[in-house]
Design a protein around this motif. Structure first.
Motif, PDB file in Angstrom:
ATOM      1  N   UNK A 105       0.834  -1.205   0.000  1.00  0.00           N
ATOM      2  CA  UNK A 105       0.000   0.000   0.000  1.00  0.00           C
ATOM      3  C   UNK A 105       0.873   1.262   0.000  1.00  0.00           C
ATOM      4  N   UNK A 106       0.295   2.383  -0.438  1.00  0.00           N
ATOM      5  CA  UNK A 106       1.028   3.655  -0.469  1.00  0.00           C
ATOM      6  C   UNK A 106       1.395   4.126   0.934  1.00  0.00           C
ATOM      7  N   UNK A 107       2.386   5.041   1.029  1.00  0.00           N
ATOM      8  CA  UNK A 107       2.875   5.460   2.359  1.00  0.00           C
ATOM      9  C   UNK A 107       1.838   6.187   3.201  1.00  0.00           C
ATOM     10  N   UNK A 119      -2.933  -4.877  10.562  1.00  0.00           N
ATOM     11  CA  UNK A 119      -4.010  -5.803  10.171  1.00  0.00           C
ATOM     12  C   UNK A 119      -4.033  -5.982   8.662  1.00  0.00           C
ATOM     13  N   UNK A 120      -4.991  -6.763   8.184  1.00  0.00           N
ATOM     14  CA  UNK A 120      -4.992  -7.181   6.767  1.00  0.00           C
ATOM     15  C   UNK A 120      -5.029  -5.992   5.784  1.00  0.00           C
ATOM     16  N   UNK A 121      -5.649  -4.882   6.176  1.00  0.00           N
ATOM     17  CA  UNK A 121      -5.724  -3.740   5.252  1.00  0.00           C
ATOM     18  C   UNK A 121      -4.354  -3.105   5.027  1.00  0.00           C
ATOM     19  N   UNK A 122      -3.526  -3.070   6.068  1.00  0.00           N
ATOM     20  CA  UNK A 122      -2.253  -2.357   5.969  1.00  0.00           C
ATOM     21  C   UNK A 122      -1.048  -3.269   5.775  1.00  0.00           C
ATOM     22  N   UNK A 123      -1.173  -4.540   6.120  1.00  0.00           N
ATOM     23  CA  UNK A 123       0.016  -5.415   6.089  1.00  0.00           C
ATOM     24  C   UNK A 123       0.397  -5.769   4.652  1.00  0.00           C
ATOM     25  N   UNK A 124       1.543  -6.379   4.503  1.00  0.00           N
ATOM     26  CA  UNK A 124       1.992  -6.752   3.168  1.00  0.00           C
ATOM     27  C   UNK A 124       2.787  -8.075   3.241  1.00  0.00           C
ATOM     28  N   UNK A 125       3.327  -8.492   2.103  1.00  0.00           N
ATOM     29  CA  UNK A 125       4.204  -9.667   2.057  1.00  0.00           C
ATOM     30  C   UNK A 125       3.546 -10.925   2.586  1.00  0.00           C
ATOM     31  N   UNK A 130      -0.833 -14.766   4.368  1.00  0.00           N
ATOM     32  CA  UNK A 130      -1.333 -15.738   5.362  1.00  0.00           C
ATOM     33  C   UNK A 130      -2.673 -15.310   5.930  1.00  0.00           C
ATOM     34  N   UNK A 131      -2.747 -14.009   6.293  1.00  0.00           N
ATOM     35  CA  UNK A 131      -4.008 -13.509   6.884  1.00  0.00           C
ATOM     36  C   UNK A 131      -5.151 -13.601   5.880  1.00  0.00           C
ATOM     37  N   UNK A 132      -4.873 -13.245   4.637  1.00  0.00           N
ATOM     38  CA  UNK A 132      -5.918 -13.254   3.604  1.00  0.00           C
ATOM     39  C   UNK A 132      -6.458 -14.687   3.448  1.00  0.00           C
ATOM     40  N   UNK A 133      -5.507 -15.628   3.409  1.00  0.00           N
ATOM     41  CA  UNK A 133      -5.897 -17.033   3.241  1.00  0.00           C
ATOM     42  C   UNK A 133      -6.714 -17.516   4.447  1.00  0.00           C
ATOM     43  N   UNK A 134      -6.274 -17.064   5.606  1.00  0.00           N
ATOM     44  CA  UNK A 134      -6.918 -17.519   6.842  1.00  0.00           C
ATOM     45  C   UNK A 134      -8.335 -16.931   6.993  1.00  0.00           C
ATOM     46  N   UNK A 135      -8.503 -15.660   6.570  1.00  0.00           N
ATOM     47  CA  UNK A 135      -9.775 -14.971   6.841  1.00  0.00           C
ATOM     48  C   UNK A 135     -10.809 -15.108   5.714  1.00  0.00           C
ATOM     49  N   UNK A 136     -10.336 -15.447   4.508  1.00  0.00           N
ATOM     50  CA  UNK A 136     -11.274 -15.522   3.367  1.00  0.00           C
ATOM     51  C   UNK A 136     -12.460 -16.474   3.621  1.00  0.00           C
ATOM     52  N   UNK A 137     -12.252 -17.676   4.185  1.00  0.00           N
ATOM     53  CA  UNK A 137     -13.402 -18.570   4.372  1.00  0.00           C
ATOM     54  C   UNK A 137     -14.515 -17.979   5.238  1.00  0.00           C
ATOM     55  N   UNK A 138     -14.189 -17.013   6.105  1.00  0.00           N
ATOM     56  CA  UNK A 138     -15.237 -16.404   6.948  1.00  0.00           C
ATOM     57  C   UNK A 138     -16.230 -15.621   6.114  1.00  0.00           C
ATOM     58  N   UNK A 295      -2.400  -8.960  20.216  1.00  0.00           N
ATOM     59  CA  UNK A 295      -2.287  -7.815  19.285  1.00  0.00           C
ATOM     60  C   UNK A 295      -2.715  -8.215  17.882  1.00  0.00           C
ATOM     61  N   UNK A 296      -2.362  -9.452  17.475  1.00  0.00           N
ATOM     62  CA  UNK A 296      -2.768  -9.920  16.143  1.00  0.00           C
ATOM     63  C   UNK A 296      -4.290  -9.927  16.025  1.00  0.00           C
ATOM     64  N   UNK A 297      -4.944 -10.376  17.082  1.00  0.00           N
ATOM     65  CA  UNK A 297      -6.412 -10.435  17.038  1.00  0.00           C
ATOM     66  C   UNK A 297      -6.981  -9.017  17.034  1.00  0.00           C
ATOM     67  N   UNK A 298      -6.409  -8.173  17.884  1.00  0.00           N
ATOM     68  CA  UNK A 298      -6.900  -6.793  17.993  1.00  0.00           C
ATOM     69  C   UNK A 298      -6.828  -6.055  16.666  1.00  0.00           C
ATOM     70  N   UNK A 299      -5.684  -6.201  15.953  1.00  0.00           N
ATOM     71  CA  UNK A 299      -5.550  -5.428  14.710  1.00  0.00           C
ATOM     72  C   UNK A 299      -6.566  -5.874  13.659  1.00  0.00           C
ATOM     73  N   UNK A 300      -6.896  -7.170  13.649  1.00  0.00           N
ATOM     74  CA  UNK A 300      -7.896  -7.626  12.666  1.00  0.00           C
ATOM     75  C   UNK A 300      -9.298  -7.191  13.068  1.00  0.00           C
ATOM     76  N   UNK A 301      -9.587  -7.254  14.366  1.00  0.00           N
ATOM     77  CA  UNK A 301     -10.925  -6.824  14.804  1.00  0.00           C
ATOM     78  C   UNK A 301     -11.089  -5.322  14.522  1.00  0.00           C
ATOM     79  N   UNK A 302     -10.063  -4.527  14.829  1.00  0.00           N
ATOM     80  CA  UNK A 302     -10.138  -3.083  14.528  1.00  0.00           C
ATOM     81  C   UNK A 302     -10.355  -2.850  13.036  1.00  0.00           C
ATOM     82  N   UNK A 303      -9.618  -3.608  12.208  1.00  0.00           N
ATOM     83  CA  UNK A 303      -9.729  -3.433  10.754  1.00  0.00           C
ATOM     84  C   UNK A 303     -11.136  -3.778  10.264  1.00  0.00           C
ATOM     85  N   UNK A 304     -11.653  -4.904  10.697  1.00  0.00           N
ATOM     86  CA  UNK A 304     -12.964  -5.331  10.186  1.00  0.00           C
ATOM     87  C   UNK A 304     -14.109  -4.478  10.749  1.00  0.00           C
TER      88      UNK A 304
END
Ligand code: HEM
Length: 501
Positions: A105-107, A119-125, A130-138, A295-304
């Protein structure tokens, strides 16, 4: 002595600003970038940003639209030191969004990093993959269908609030925002907000302020530096908002986790008594298998929580405006509802939704003129070759103006007019697939697209069957704020009247 002190202070300031431009372009990037077409603005640091300081922020869209028209849908310029390509040309957009490597994503996204972390919106690489794969089935359609009852319940409550306005023209955004927040809380987090719980209104308002204040940092070179930003009163009010946002999601996670740990309710039982596992349960379950910490859970909950309510309620706000402004479209959409439901106010089923062909077109046309995410930005990690042979070099930023792509006159006749018939399935077949991208496209498209469309359809069906909408707003005169989520410069007032059946 004083001139020396002044010179030192100036050098320190320049150092802080330069440091805040986190990607200093390489000579190769600059060399290749300078071959792209663009206006002869100031080179380097301010570049085209210079013009933005001279015009009113509400006029940025028309300004960029004019420049894009001048350069045929794409131009290159320097924006605060960063070589930036601005585009609304589907051919260029296709080349960018189909890449599996260019996923950074841009700076400017880093300014919402204090809130949404990595979280998934800001992370990369690898982390993002991994997160995209893990969360897509939901977001599988079957799971979404199970949540339809919750969506109907949520919009029924909103309908009551709308009817209570008794025909007074009001700004629907906060009402729809709370409605969409209730829905994402219950359907994705298993958390039911009480009707009189004021924290949801507080959360919706804090989201608006946090996105507004983060955007201020994009356009103000001084505020780009964390060091300087932290010395300003804006930083203190931003921290207060983050306290509200994190406090709200923290409570949801703690309560769900306690229930989950006790293994009492791995499967959430909703108000219909149906058992189902919600998104947050999947995350908690995965936290054991994939070693996710709090923290991993928090960042995804905040994002969604953010992505899941602000964009949908914004989309609905503009949709209500278009219906109110175009009574003949509103009547046609209402007739379709009557053909499906008669005068019944029952919840829509999956079959009912599949019969709402005209409403589909109305929603699509509203998302064309008013996509809630008006622009998205990418930082290229590898060169992109365009169909015309030109190359956008690695290290450059690409700013895709979704809203201007949707109004690009080369691809859309009479682009500013609201015409749902454009989305007649036969007409869609011949259109460039990247000329319409409200949910972005490619590997980093919107993960919640189906959820959003389902929620919007249920919302409009519930409201349209019970109400008539009117407005004095002329959408062609609207101006917009430069924010992450599209917002009109002045609130849109809509009057809601009960339908005489
Ligand atoms: C009308 C409603 C919506 C619109 C127009 C929309 C649009 C978008 C767009 C344009 C992006 C790409 C953002 C970027 O590249 O910076 C995106 C990403 C995303 N959206 Fe949505 N969205 C909507 C609703 C939702 C909902 C309801 C959810 C969750 C339930 C959601 C979750 C996300 C997430 C998590 C991402 C990041 C995906 C990734 O990077 O892999 N969105 N959305």
């Amino acid at each position: 002595m004083i001139p020396w002190l002044f010179a030192c202070a100036l050098c320190f300031l320049v150092y802080l600003i330069a440091k805040s431009v986190d990607t200093v372009p390489s000579l190769r990037t600059v060399w290749m970038f300078n071959k792209l077409p663009g206006p002869n603005d100031l080179p380097f640091f301010f570049g085209s940003a210079w013009h933005l300081f001279r015009i009113n922020m509400d006029d940025v869209f028309p300004y960029i639209q004019k420049r894009l028209a001048e350069f045929g849908g794409m131009y290159a310029c320097y924006f605060m030191g960063l070589p930036t390509v601005i585009c609304s040309d589907p051919e260029v957009i296709e080349a960018i969004l189909t890449s599996n490597k260019n996923i950074d994503k841009g700076p400017e996204y880093k300014f919402i990093g204090r809130w949404l972390a990595n979280g998934i919106l800001l992370s990369t690489g690898e982390k993002w993959r991994q997160r995209r794969k893990m969360l897509t089935p939901s977001f599988h359609f079957k799971i979404l269908e199970d949540g339809m009852g919750c969506m109907s319940r949520g919009w029924r409550k909103t309908l009551e609030v709308l009817l209570a306005t008794k025909g007074q023209p009001v700004d629907l955004q906060p009402i729809l925002g709370k409605g969409a927040l209730d829905i994402i809380c219950e359907s994705a987090m298993g958390y039911v907000l009480e009707d009189n719980d004021d924290r949801s209104n507080e959360y919706v308002a804090a989201v608006k302020r946090a996105t507004r204040d983060s955007t201020k940092r994009v356009y103000n070179p001084l505020l780009k530096s964390d060091f300087i930003f932290d010395l300003t009163p804006l930083s203190r009010s931003h921290a207060k908002d983050l306290g509200i946002l994190h406090g709200f999601t923290g409570k949801i996670i703690r309560e769900r986790k306690a229930a989950f740990d006790e293994e009492k309710q791995l499967e959430y039982s909703d108000a219909d008594g149906k058992k189902r596992q919600v998104f947050l349960d999947t995350l908690l379950e995965m936290s054991k298998k994939e070693n996710l910490n709090d923290n991993d859970i928090r960042e995804e909950v905040d994002t969604f929580m953010f992505a899941g309510h602000d964009s949908t309620s914004t989309a609905l706000q503009f949709l209500m405006m278009h219906l109110a402004e175009n009574p003949e479209v509103q009547e046609k959409a209402y007739k379709e509802q009557q053909e499906i439901f008669g005068y019944s106010d029952r919840d829509p089923t999956k079959e009912d939704l599949s019969k709402m062909h005209y409403l589909d077109q109305v929603i699509k046309e509203s998302l064309r003129l008013h996509p809630p995410a008006p622009s998205i930005a990418w930082l290229l990690c590898e060169d992109v070759q365009l169909p015309n042979g030109r190359i956008i070099p690695a290290g450059a930023k690409v700013l895709i103006y979704i809203i201007l792509t949707h109004r690009n006159p080369k691809y859309w006749d009479d682009p500013d007019a609201f015409k749902p018939e454009r989305f007649d399935p036969d007409l869609c077949k011949t259109r460039h697939p990247y000329s319409y991208i409200p949910f972005s496209a490619g590997p980093r498209n919107c993960i919640g697209q189906k959820f959003a469309l389902l929620e919007m359809k249920i919302g409009v069906s519930t409201i349209l069957r019970a109400c008539k909408l009117t407005t004095t707003t002329n959408s062609r005169d609207l101006k917009y704020k430069m924010l992450i989520i599209l917002q009109p410069s002045t609130p849109i007032k809509i009057a809601v009247f009960p339908r005489n059946k």
